[in-house]
Design an enzyme around this catalytic site. Structure first.
Site, PDB file in Angstrom:
ATOM      1  N   GLN A  36      57.659  40.928  20.781  1.00 38.44           N
ATOM      2  CA  GLN A  36      56.929  42.200  20.877  1.00 38.44           C
ATOM      3  C   GLN A  36      55.695  42.167  19.990  1.00 38.44           C
ATOM      4  O   GLN A  36      55.804  41.953  18.770  1.00 38.44           O
ATOM      5  CB  GLN A  36      57.844  43.346  20.454  1.00 38.44           C
ATOM      6  CG  GLN A  36      57.192  44.726  20.460  1.00 38.44           C
ATOM      7  CD  GLN A  36      58.008  45.747  19.700  1.00 38.44           C
ATOM      8  OE1 GLN A  36      58.321  45.546  18.525  1.00 38.44           O
ATOM      9  NE2 GLN A  36      58.378  46.833  20.363  1.00 38.44           N
ATOM     10  N   GLU A  52      66.175  52.612  21.251  1.00 39.98           N
ATOM     11  CA  GLU A  52      65.808  52.008  19.979  1.00 39.98           C
ATOM     12  C   GLU A  52      65.812  53.035  18.861  1.00 39.98           C
ATOM     13  O   GLU A  52      66.203  52.750  17.739  1.00 39.98           O
ATOM     14  CB  GLU A  52      64.425  51.347  20.088  1.00 39.98           C
ATOM     15  CG  GLU A  52      63.999  50.615  18.832  1.00 39.98           C
ATOM     16  CD  GLU A  52      62.591  50.056  18.937  1.00 39.98           C
ATOM     17  OE1 GLU A  52      62.286  49.107  18.209  1.00 39.98           O
ATOM     18  OE2 GLU A  52      61.800  50.584  19.736  1.00 39.98           O
TER      19      GLU A  52
END
Length: 777
Positions: free
Chosen positions: A518, A636
């Site tokens: 990411q 998340e």
């Protein structure tokens, strides 16, 4: 949908209490006896408050602690002067006594009168400060045929003055055991002395001198009498905890209203960040207390003697700490006016001090919990042995139709049989070469992407089953694979990607051919992600990317990276950002691992120097990347606050303490129990937000509380773990550390990064201050 009965009673109690100004009644009745009014007492009895815990067979409503606590919380908010908890204590004791004793007729009559409000009574059991259990005392009952004589003294009795009588616990002569007696207030030989409390209420010291009573006044004897008193005390402690929570919540609300309007230096004082963060911490304490209370009522029967003592002590400890901390802060934030009697906040502070010290203060209840520490490991082993084991595992099934208990047991069996034992509970992120075989095992099983829809190769789990899947992984200590492709890139492509992107990338993620990282954070754009400067400029069929990403987890193991890039420098901060995919092997991309404090290389810097990325790698619309990035928060946000790390760290501390006999030290026991309660209440708070996920509801901004408490609890455990190891607490490895695996410093050092990633704890406090508490900028 029908409203839960506790909400019905909460609303009813709120309406009842708001009919009169209870704070003014407190001012009028304080420092006087009896300190309450019979008319109000009759009214609350008529409302059913004293019948909540009484079984229907005995003339009551047959409800439970949840309803009694709902009333108690509203009493705390409004500061009702009447001693509801004391009366409930007497009612609970009577309900716990057998109905077939010699005093059965009197018992039934007392219970009926108490519920009707025509009788005011309390439980007189305590004989000195700090007494926690009813078997410590010298008050004695000597039976002589049809009569007996009572001698002794009781303290901290509520209600005292104004009561029609008391249920009095006493020891018996010889081997006769104890007794619980009904003693009318006007009985000769009964002397009462009132003691005024800091909030203006009063409790009584009652002396019994040769008090003659008929044998029919013995309502219960022996073990049954003691059990009734113990049960009544713990019931009262839980409702008292709810009242303390109400005090804390109302004090916080009053303080929030004040700081939003009080102006200093030309600004509302509530706009000062230092005060905002303290108010967020106060709010966190109230939410932890509320979560602990809610968890207590889940599956707890009103007569569950086995669980009740530990739960009562947990509730009293947490709620007392919350109420005293919040009200003390409230006094300070009100400034000088908060220290005057005319300001209502002082009433809440004094009520908190009064309640926190009755029926055992917070340290006493933590010590009570500590006495049961040795039983915990054996209980866990028994539960594990009782669990069923599966030998076959379907690749696909109607998972949503499978009972959750069965689904969880299936997962546990799979993990036990297939996950490498040496990788369980590893206190660091593992690299691809370490987890490759496990990744491929899940891939072959068809379980590598539990959240993906079945048509894209996933398990298609609904929110409740997905949460169970992740929780069971954490429970068993399954190491996390490099999963940015599974948890982030894949879901984004499923939602925003083109059919061509989906057909190309998704199968390669499932097979492990593509491993993703990411690219979000940058130097100067960490928590303030919208400040990113990595730029992508269109050049024909390509974007040319220049810039730098940092804190990119396991980028050295990845084959691809998804990233946010600025594609319009003239747009506002959160506009002009696009979501782009890139092959990590593209010319111009350089990955440099960053070594952390303990020598691990989980994070990387990624540099982009004139990197050409095909326009076809743009996900979604140009300049709409911020919308896509926010969609990644989803699960998340809640799992940043998972209790897993804290539970693991606490287990390591327990192992070290057992090995070094640290529980012999009362100071260590108290510290350990504090941490255990912090972890328990983190789990309870986590469960509240998890329930929203299971029901498919959006997570509120208050979910940031989890991230704060999880990381800071882990840090506190880490500090104690390092200190408990003494000199070995400075070792890099486990050498010489009895009962430990890995360096005892790992939880402490890891917690430092946990307070930063996913938005620092300070940023999380800012979010709550603005979005939840409504504090001004």
């Amino acid at each position: 949908m029908d409203m839960p009965t506790q909400d019905i009673f909460r609303d009813s109690a709120r309406d009842f209490l708001r009919r009169g100004d209870q704070r003014q009644r407190v001012r009028r009745l304080r420092d006087s006896t009896p300190g309450f009014e019979r008319a109000t007492w009759n009214a609350l009895a008529e409302a059913g408050w004293l019948s909540v815990l009484v079984p229907e067979a005995r003339g009551g409503l047959g409800l439970g602690l949840a309803e009694a606590a709902a009333i108690g919380e509203e009493i705390g908010r409004q500061l009702l002067p009447e001693p509801y908890v004391g009366a409930l204590q007497a009612v609970s004791a009577l309900c716990r006594l057998p109905e077939n004793g010699s005093g059965a007729a009197l018992l039934a009559g007392l219970l009926a009168e108490l519920q009707a409000g025509s009788l005011v009574a309390g439980l007189a059991w305590q004989e000195g400060p700090g007494q926690m259990e009813p078997d410590d005392g010298i008050t004695r009952w000597s039976a002589h045929g049809e009569y007996g004589v009572l001698n002794g003294k009781k303290c901290c009795v509520s209600p005292g003055s104004g009561a029609d009588g008391w249920l009095v616990s006493a020891l018996g002569d010889g081997d006769e055991g104890g007794a619980l007696l009904w003693v009318p207030a006007q009985t000769p030989g009964v002397t009462l002395r009132d003691t005024f409390r800091i909030d203006g209420s009063c409790v009584a010291e009652i002396t019994f001198t040769d008090v003659a009573l008929p044998a029919s006044h013995v309502l219960g004897s022996g073990a049954a009498a003691r059990a009734a008193v113990s049960f009544a005390n713990d019931t009262a402690r839980i409702v008292q905890g709810a009242e303390l929570l109400g005090v804390a919540r109302q004090a916080l609300d009053l303080t929030l209203d004040y700081v939003k309007t009080r102006v200093q230096f030309g600004k509302p004082v509530g706009s000062f960040q230092s005060l905002q963060h303290r108010l967020v911490d106060a709010y966190l304490q109230t939410e932890l207390a509320a979560a602990a209370l809610a968890e207590t009522f889940t599956g707890l029967a009103v007569d569950d003697e086995r669980r009740l003592p530990a739960l009562a002590s947990r509730i009293k400890s947490r709620c007392a700490d919350a109420a005293t901390a919040v009200t003390q802060l409230a006094i300070q934030l009100h400034g000088a006016i908060g220290f005057t009697d005319e300001c209502d906040i002082g009433l809440y502070y004094k009520r908190a001090l009064h309640l926190a010290s009755l029926l055992g203060n917070a340290p006493a209840h933590r010590a009570r919990i500590a006495s049961g520490l040795a039983a915990a490991p054996q209980a866990a082993q028994t539960e594990a042995k009782a669990e069923a084991d599966y030998t076959s595992f379907p690749r696909s099934a109607n998972w949503d139709a499978m009972p959750e208990r069965e689904f969880r047991q299936l997962l546990r069996s799979f993990f036990r049989q297939h996950f490498p034992e040496h990788l369980r509970n590893v206190p660091r992120r593992l690299h691809w070469h370490e987890t490759r075989e496990w990744y491929l095992t899940l891939s072959r099983q068809g379980w590598i992407a539990p959240a993906w829809p079945a048509e894209f190769g996933g398990m298609g789990l609904g929110p409740d089953k997905l949460l169970a899947f992740i929780e069971e992984q954490e429970r068993y200590g399954v190491a996390r694979v490099p999963d940015a492709g599974i948890t982030m890139a894949g879901p984004i492509l499923i939602r925003y990607g083109t059919p061509q992107q989906q057909a190309y990338y998704l199968p390669k993620i499932l097979s492990g051919e593509h491993i993703w990282s990411q690219g979000y954070s940058e130097p100067g754009a960490g928590s303030d992600l919208a400040a990113l400067r990595t730029e992508a400029v269109r050049d024909g069929d390509d974007f040319i990317v220049n810039g730098q990403k940092t804190w990119t987890t396991l980028a050295q193991d990845s084959t691809h990276i998804f990233m946010l890039v600025r594609t319009d420098k003239n747009a506002k901060k959160q506009a002009g950002i696009s979501f782009l995919l890139a092959d990590i092997a593209s010319p111009g991309i350089t990955v440099r691992p960053i070594k952390d404090l303990v020598g691990h290389e989980h994070f990387c810097e990624v540099f982009f120097d004139n990197v050409r990325v095909p326009v076809g790698n743009l996900v979604g619309e140009l300049n709409q990347g911020w919308t896509i990035a926010k969609a990644l928060l989803g699960f998340e946000r809640i799992f940043l606050g998972s209790p897993k790390l804290s539970q693991h760290a606490l287990a390591r501390l327990r192992a070290l303490a057992d090995a070094r006999r640290l529980f012999d030290d009362p100071v260590f026991r108290e510290r350990y129990v504090r941490l255990q309660l912090d972890v328990d209440d983190l789990s309870a708070l986590y469960a509240r937000f998890s329930d929203l996920v299971k029901r498919g509801l959006p997570l509120p901004a208050s979910v940031s509380l989890l991230k704060i408490w999880s990381s800071e609890t882990c840090r506190r455990i880490g500090i104690v773990l390092a200190e408990a190891a003494d000199e070995y607490g400075g070792n890099r490895t486990e050498e010489g550390q009895a009962g430990a695996t890995g360096s005892v410093l790992t939880p402490l050092i890891n917690s430092a990064s946990a307070t930063i990633y996913g938005g620092s704890n300070e940023i999380q406090r800012n979010i709550i201050a603005r979005a939840v508490l409504g504090l001004p900028d």
